[in-house]
Enzyme design. Structure first.
Site: not given
Length: 257
Positions: A152, A156
């Site tokens: 994750y 990002k």
């Protein structure tokens, strides 16, 4: 009045963003991953002008979504809000990519490459981009031990890389990355510190405001303030190599300005 597409607008920050845009008198196009979610979005944001449907976990569905968006004509702004959080196990999409990477990174890249360029682009990232690692040789976590939170964070970071790369390649477009904060959503969890309006505010402002402070490009912002991103995101060579790799994986090259 601006016409704005908000991806992932059936719930969470995306829905709040759409609601705030409608309340501000703007024409809003919602997005949902399925027809059922589209109905939820229509009910939740009754003032929206239209809804487009496409599963960002599928390249074919994302291309079909791009066709729907293109049929709307040139938009004033697109808020790339849709995304998934850290996964408990490595899941592959029908295209053979790790789910987090495909939904959070490849999908907004492909939509950017295949749709008419709006005046403004907003890519939602996270403060966790600071912990992202730019493994261009292992974007799908095929070789590294699986770590859902790291996947994750990496996604990002790539969202910031994408926003800054688009700003360079399309100087007529205001392209920025936004950290919405730790917001009380299904993804953010019950322990999150901030309410939904705070998570939507900066994206709405960047997408529509004529304030000089909102008319920046190639920047990373949190709460309407400029922040320094992960140093990797500002590496122009890395940006170019990322664009080349994304084009290879999707078959779509980001058009020149």
């Amino acid at each position: 009045m601006a016409t704005v597409l908000v991806t992932g607008s059936s719930d969470g920050i995306g829905r709040q963003t759409a609601l705030d845009l409608v309340a501000g008198g703007h024409r809003v196009v919602l997005h949902a991953r399925s027809d059922a979610r589209a109905e939820q979005a229509r009910s939740a944001v009754p003032g929206a002008a239209d809804v487009v449907v496409g599963d960002l976990g599928s390249l074919a569905s994302t291309r079909a979504l791009a066709d729907q968006v293109s049929a709307l004509g040139t938009l004033d702004a697109v808020v790339h809000n849709a995304g998934v959080g850290g996964q408990d196990e490595r899941r592959l999409t029908e295209d053979g990519h790790e789910l987090t990477f495909q939904v959070n990174v490849l999908a907004p890249y492909l939509l950017t490459a295949l749709t008419p360029t709006p005046a403004r682009l907003v890519y939602l990232t996270s403060g966790l981009e600071a912990q992202g690692e730019p493994h261009l040789d292992d974007l799908d976590f095929a070789r590294r031990p699986w770590d859902g939170m790291q996947a994750y964070c990496d996604s990002k970071l790539w969202d910031v890389v994408l926003a800054l790369a688009v700003a360079r390649h399309r100087p007529g477009t205001l392209s920025n990355a936004v950290d919405p904060g730790w917001i009380k959503t299904r993804m953010g969890g019950a322990g999150a510190t901030d309410e939904l309006p705070a998570g939507a505010d900066t994206s709405v402002w960047l997408a529509t405001s004529d304030d000089d402070a909102a008319r920046v490009t190639g920047r990373y912002l949190h709460r309407r303030q400029l922040r320094a991103p992960n140093p990797a995101a500002t590496d122009v060579d890395l940006q170019e190599r990322f664009l080349a790799r994304a084009a290879e994986l999707t078959g779509a090259t980001l058009p020149a300005a």
